[in-house]
Design a protein around this motif. Structure first.
Motif, mmCIF file in Angstrom:
data_model
loop_
_atom_site.group_PDB
_atom_site.id
_atom_site.type_symbol
_atom_site.label_atom_id
_atom_site.label_comp_id
_atom_site.label_asym_id
_atom_site.label_seq_id
_atom_site.Cartn_x
_atom_site.Cartn_y
_atom_site.Cartn_z
ATOM 1 N N GLU A 93 0.838 -1.339 0.081
ATOM 2 C CA GLU A 93 0.023 -0.090 -0.106
ATOM 3 C C GLU A 93 0.635 1.215 -0.091
ATOM 4 N N THR A 94 2.142 1.262 0.726
ATOM 5 C CA THR A 94 3.029 2.481 0.882
ATOM 6 C C THR A 94 3.284 2.696 -0.493
ATOM 7 N N GLU A 95 3.774 1.675 -1.279
ATOM 8 C CA GLU A 95 4.476 2.054 -2.592
ATOM 9 C C GLU A 95 3.334 2.383 -3.622
ATOM 10 N N ILE A 96 1.923 1.901 -3.499
ATOM 11 C CA ILE A 96 1.022 2.314 -4.466
ATOM 12 C C ILE A 96 0.833 3.795 -4.177
ATOM 13 N N ASN A 97 0.648 4.063 -2.714
ATOM 14 C CA ASN A 97 0.118 5.647 -2.788
ATOM 15 C C ASN A 97 1.243 6.573 -3.108
ATOM 16 N N LYS A 98 2.689 6.273 -3.150
ATOM 17 C CA LYS A 98 3.542 7.258 -3.722
ATOM 18 C C LYS A 98 3.304 7.656 -4.963
ATOM 19 N N VAL A 99 2.416 6.697 -5.800
ATOM 20 C CA VAL A 99 2.132 7.241 -7.241
ATOM 21 C C VAL A 99 1.270 8.250 -7.109
ATOM 22 N N ALA A 100 0.316 8.244 -6.114
ATOM 23 C CA ALA A 100 -0.483 9.460 -5.916
ATOM 24 C C ALA A 100 0.066 10.893 -5.984
ATOM 25 N N LEU A 101 1.388 11.125 -5.939
ATOM 26 C CA LEU A 101 1.945 12.316 -5.744
ATOM 27 C C LEU A 101 1.935 12.996 -7.098
ATOM 28 N N VAL A 102 2.052 11.948 -8.318
ATOM 29 C CA VAL A 102 2.028 12.466 -9.758
ATOM 30 C C VAL A 102 0.990 11.951 -10.563
ATOM 31 N N ALA A 103 0.148 11.097 -9.925
ATOM 32 C CA ALA A 103 -0.976 10.481 -10.704
ATOM 33 C C ALA A 103 -2.013 10.295 -9.811
ATOM 34 N N PRO A 104 -2.534 11.291 -9.333
ATOM 35 C CA PRO A 104 -3.827 11.055 -8.233
ATOM 36 C C PRO A 104 -5.024 10.368 -8.612
ATOM 37 N N TYR A 154 -2.586 20.164 2.166
ATOM 38 C CA TYR A 154 -3.258 20.705 1.024
ATOM 39 C C TYR A 154 -3.541 22.140 1.326
ATOM 40 N N GLU A 155 -3.148 22.897 0.439
ATOM 41 C CA GLU A 155 -3.619 24.299 0.285
ATOM 42 C C GLU A 155 -4.511 24.782 -0.899
ATOM 43 N N ASP A 156 -5.632 25.306 -0.605
ATOM 44 C CA ASP A 156 -6.626 25.732 -1.616
ATOM 45 C C ASP A 156 -6.635 24.367 -2.886
ATOM 46 N N SER A 157 -6.906 23.148 -2.235
ATOM 47 C CA SER A 157 -7.006 21.991 -2.953
ATOM 48 C C SER A 157 -5.781 21.510 -3.929
ATOM 49 N N VAL A 158 -4.513 22.290 -3.582
ATOM 50 C CA VAL A 158 -3.285 21.782 -4.191
ATOM 51 C C VAL A 158 -2.162 20.987 -3.339
ATOM 52 N N LEU A 159 -1.984 19.926 -3.511
ATOM 53 C CA LEU A 159 -0.860 19.147 -2.788
ATOM 54 C C LEU A 159 0.161 19.891 -2.525
ATOM 55 N N LYS A 160 0.687 20.216 -1.290
ATOM 56 C CA LYS A 160 2.217 20.759 -0.937
ATOM 57 C C LYS A 160 2.680 19.592 -0.039
ATOM 58 N N LEU A 161 4.089 19.756 -0.415
ATOM 59 C CA LEU A 161 4.985 18.860 0.329
ATOM 60 C C LEU A 161 5.869 19.836 1.364
ATOM 61 N N HIS A 162 5.908 19.571 2.640
ATOM 62 C CA HIS A 162 6.437 20.519 3.432
ATOM 63 C C HIS A 162 7.646 19.758 4.142
ATOM 64 N N SER A 172 2.863 20.363 -5.659
ATOM 65 C CA SER A 172 2.770 18.815 -6.609
ATOM 66 C C SER A 172 3.388 19.111 -7.856
ATOM 67 N N HIS A 173 2.796 20.498 -8.446
ATOM 68 C CA HIS A 173 3.322 20.615 -9.986
ATOM 69 C C HIS A 173 4.837 20.785 -10.153
ATOM 70 N N LYS A 174 5.522 21.042 -9.196
ATOM 71 C CA LYS A 174 6.975 21.324 -9.367
ATOM 72 C C LYS A 174 7.726 20.185 -8.529
ATOM 73 N N LEU A 175 7.371 19.201 -8.304
ATOM 74 C CA LEU A 175 8.079 18.055 -7.760
ATOM 75 C C LEU A 175 8.983 17.461 -8.725
ATOM 76 N N LYS A 176 10.060 16.946 -8.256
ATOM 77 C CA LYS A 176 11.580 16.483 -8.965
ATOM 78 C C LYS A 176 11.441 15.141 -8.163
#
Length: 181
Positions: A93-104, A154-162, A172-176
């Motif tokens: 489950e932890t591997e699969i959920n990482k995919v949600a970062l780029v393909a929710p 989440y900030e205004d429905s946009v995923l943010k990584l802190h 999320s759109h600037k993730l490398k």
């Protein structure tokens, strides 16, 4: 980089790519068909431009199992989509959920004996460790051998990584994605 006889390019990155063309007599065109797998995991409805990020997140470039993928396939939901099929491998489950970062919106199907036995929904994990690079060029993780660590919010429905270290937020759109060279 290989060029197929129809002029399209395909890239092999240590993964097996299977193409099979079949005549569609009603429409007079060709159709790309990806063969079924007996047992394994299917990642469907991946945005086409995120395919190689998903491959990297899942570490499929080093996978010894048969991996089949297609990209720029027609999709009513996304316009163009990608799909990945991994034979004889089931992901945690932890591997699969990482995919949600780029393909929710991706859909995960578990296949056993050629049948879908389970469908999984993605969920962004509360903490992301070691797969995303911090966007702050001054962050210690970009200069020292320190594993990245982020909490998700989440900030205004946009995923943010802190970032745990420098406390900078990355949208999320600037993730490398960190890739091993």
């Amino acid at each position: 980089r290989n060029v197929r006889k129809d002029g399209n390019h395909c890239i092999s990155v240590g993964l097996q790519i299977i193409y099979r063309e079949e005549r569609n007599m009603e429409k007079g065109g060709k159709k790309l068909i990806v063969s079924a797998i007996e047992n394994g995991t299917v990642f469907d409805h991946i945005p086409a431009n995120q395919l190689f990020k998903v491959i990297s997140i899942l570490g499929l470039q080093d996978c010894q199992n048969q991996v089949t993928f297609g990209t720029n396939l027609d999709s009513k939901l996304l316009g163009k989509k990608a799909i990945i099929k991994v034979s004889d491998r089931f992901f945690e489950e932890t591997e699969i959920n990482k995919v949600a970062l780029v393909a929710p919106e991706a859909k995960i199907n578990i296949i056993k004996n050629f049948e879908v036995v389970e469908k999984k929904v993605l969920r962004v994990p509360d903490e992301i460790v070691g797969i995303v690079k911090c966007a702050n060029p001054k962050c210690i993780t970009n200069h020292q051998p320190v594993t990245t660590r982020f909490t998700t919010e989440y900030e205004d429905s946009v995923l943010k990584l802190h970032c745990h270290y420098c406390e900078k937020n990355t949208s999320s759109h600037k993730l490398k994605i960190i890739t091993e060279n």
